[in-house]
Write a protein that holds these residues in place. Sequence first.
Motif, PDB file in Angstrom:
ATOM      1  N   GLY A   1      -3.244  -3.006 -11.389  1.00 60.18           N
ATOM      2  CA  GLY A   1      -2.386  -4.169 -11.159  1.00 60.18           C
ATOM      3  C   GLY A   1      -1.853  -4.204  -9.736  1.00 60.18           C
ATOM      4  N   GLN A   2      -1.462  -3.043  -9.222  1.00 58.65           N
ATOM      5  CA  GLN A   2      -0.958  -2.979  -7.845  1.00 58.65           C
ATOM      6  C   GLN A   2      -2.072  -3.295  -6.848  1.00 58.65           C
ATOM      7  N   ALA A   3      -3.292  -2.848  -7.146  1.00 57.32           N
ATOM      8  CA  ALA A   3      -4.425  -3.143  -6.262  1.00 57.32           C
ATOM      9  C   ALA A   3      -4.713  -4.640  -6.226  1.00 57.32           C
TER      10      ALA A   3
ATOM     11  N   GLN B   1      -2.474  -6.969  -6.741  1.00 56.41           N
ATOM     12  CA  GLN B   1      -1.377  -7.561  -5.975  1.00 56.41           C
ATOM     13  C   GLN B   1      -1.596  -7.388  -4.474  1.00 56.41           C
ATOM     14  N   LEU B   2      -2.144  -6.260  -4.105  1.00 61.73           N
ATOM     15  CA  LEU B   2      -2.453  -6.010  -2.696  1.00 61.73           C
ATOM     16  C   LEU B   2      -3.469  -7.030  -2.195  1.00 61.73           C
ATOM     17  N   LEU B   3      -4.479  -7.292  -2.985  1.00 59.62           N
ATOM     18  CA  LEU B   3      -5.483  -8.291  -2.637  1.00 59.62           C
ATOM     19  C   LEU B   3      -4.893  -9.694  -2.652  1.00 59.62           C
ATOM     20  N   ALA B   4      -4.085  -9.989  -3.653  1.00 63.97           N
ATOM     21  CA  ALA B   4      -3.519 -11.329  -3.813  1.00 63.97           C
ATOM     22  C   ALA B   4      -2.519 -11.668  -2.715  1.00 63.97           C
ATOM     23  N   GLY B   5      -1.938 -10.665  -2.096  1.00 65.27           N
ATOM     24  CA  GLY B   5      -0.969 -10.915  -1.035  1.00 65.27           C
ATOM     25  C   GLY B   5      -1.558 -11.610   0.172  1.00 65.27           C
ATOM     26  N   GLU B   6      -2.868 -11.561   0.312  1.00 65.03           N
ATOM     27  CA  GLU B   6      -3.532 -12.193   1.452  1.00 65.03           C
ATOM     28  C   GLU B   6      -4.108 -13.561   1.100  1.00 65.03           C
ATOM     29  N   LEU B   7      -3.911 -14.025  -0.137  1.00 63.48           N
ATOM     30  CA  LEU B   7      -4.478 -15.295  -0.587  1.00 63.48           C
ATOM     31  C   LEU B   7      -3.414 -16.387  -0.619  1.00 63.48           C
ATOM     32  N   ALA B   8      -3.872 -17.596  -0.821  1.00 64.62           N
ATOM     33  CA  ALA B   8      -2.946 -18.724  -0.970  1.00 64.62           C
ATOM     34  C   ALA B   8      -2.129 -18.529  -2.243  1.00 64.62           C
TER      35      ALA B   8
ATOM     36  N   LEU C   1       0.826  -1.199   0.000  1.00 61.75           N
ATOM     37  CA  LEU C   1       0.000   0.000   0.000  1.00 61.75           C
ATOM     38  C   LEU C   1       0.868   1.259   0.000  1.00 61.75           C
ATOM     39  N   GLY C   2       1.967   1.230   0.741  1.00 60.92           N
ATOM     40  CA  GLY C   2       2.904   2.354   0.727  1.00 60.92           C
ATOM     41  C   GLY C   2       3.503   2.559  -0.652  1.00 60.92           C
ATOM     42  N   MET C   3       3.837   1.453  -1.338  1.00 56.47           N
ATOM     43  CA  MET C   3       4.368   1.554  -2.687  1.00 56.47           C
ATOM     44  C   MET C   3       3.333   2.138  -3.639  1.00 56.47           C
ATOM     45  N   LEU C   4       2.080   1.705  -3.474  1.00 57.22           N
ATOM     46  CA  LEU C   4       1.006   2.218  -4.329  1.00 57.22           C
ATOM     47  C   LEU C   4       0.842   3.720  -4.143  1.00 57.22           C
ATOM     48  N   ARG C   5       0.889   4.168  -2.913  1.00 61.20           N
ATOM     49  CA  ARG C   5       0.721   5.605  -2.642  1.00 61.20           C
ATOM     50  C   ARG C   5       1.848   6.445  -3.255  1.00 61.20           C
ATOM     51  N   THR C   6       3.084   6.026  -3.036  1.00 57.44           N
ATOM     52  CA  THR C   6       4.185   6.832  -3.562  1.00 57.44           C
ATOM     53  C   THR C   6       4.264   6.754  -5.085  1.00 57.44           C
ATOM     54  N   ALA C   7       3.904   5.608  -5.655  1.00 55.72           N
ATOM     55  CA  ALA C   7       3.891   5.499  -7.118  1.00 55.72           C
ATOM     56  C   ALA C   7       2.816   6.404  -7.709  1.00 55.72           C
ATOM     57  N   LEU C   8       1.635   6.423  -7.096  1.00 54.66           N
ATOM     58  CA  LEU C   8       0.575   7.320  -7.569  1.00 54.66           C
ATOM     59  C   LEU C   8       0.997   8.781  -7.455  1.00 54.66           C
ATOM     60  N   LEU C   9       1.613   9.125  -6.349  1.00 56.42           N
ATOM     61  CA  LEU C   9       2.074  10.500  -6.152  1.00 56.42           C
ATOM     62  C   LEU C   9       3.126  10.874  -7.198  1.00 56.42           C
ATOM     63  N   GLY C  10       4.097   9.999  -7.408  1.00 55.20           N
ATOM     64  CA  GLY C  10       5.146  10.268  -8.397  1.00 55.20           C
ATOM     65  C   GLY C  10       4.587  10.400  -9.800  1.00 55.20           C
ATOM     66  N   ALA C  11       3.677   9.503 -10.177  1.00 53.78           N
ATOM     67  CA  ALA C  11       3.094   9.555 -11.517  1.00 53.78           C
ATOM     68  C   ALA C  11       2.294  10.837 -11.722  1.00 53.78           C
ATOM     69  N   HIS C  12       1.521  11.213 -10.699  1.00 55.80           N
ATOM     70  CA  HIS C  12       0.722  12.434 -10.827  1.00 55.80           C
ATOM     71  C   HIS C  12       1.595  13.689 -10.883  1.00 55.80           C
TER      72      HIS C  12
END
Length: 162
Positions: free
Chosen positions: A70-72, A74-81, A23-34
């Motif tokens: 895609g990052q979202a 991955q965030l969801l998939a990180g909690e799955l088997a 989630l931290g990576m998603l936030r900083t990537a969104l900020l950098g892209a914007h």
Amino acid sequence: MTTLAVPTTRKRVEPSQGATLCLGMLRTALLGAHLVAGLVIIGAAIISGGTAAANAAVAAALVVVFFASGQAVQLLAGELANGTAMVLVMTSYLARVALLGLLLAFAMARQAELERYFIRGAFLAGAIAALLGWLGGIFLRNATQRVFLYDRDFDTFRKLGD
């Protein structure tokens, strides 16, 4: 008739360490892209006008939506088997690429209609700016984030071994 509601206490579920890092990576990537894409959009507006700025904005939006979705996932998939997560991530990638291909096919089928609005240089600049901003945000976050396992001092591990 009045019924008394029984108060329930739900424990707040804290996200895992992996989810927090992602989630931290998603936030900083969104900020950098914007930030970077915003500068290019403003530059395109100043240099070539509103149509160029719109082209740069559309390209940047496509890049941000592609990577953020895609990052979202991955965030969801990180909690799955593991197996389920891999299927979800690969299916998501396939769907995103297919949608991008359909969008490209749509644009190519209407090339004559879109030609007067499409400015290649501004579109390319917007896409590259968003991509570089996104990657810069991820690199910056990876360089500065703390992984708790590695933050333990050596004495902690020595005591565990005794």
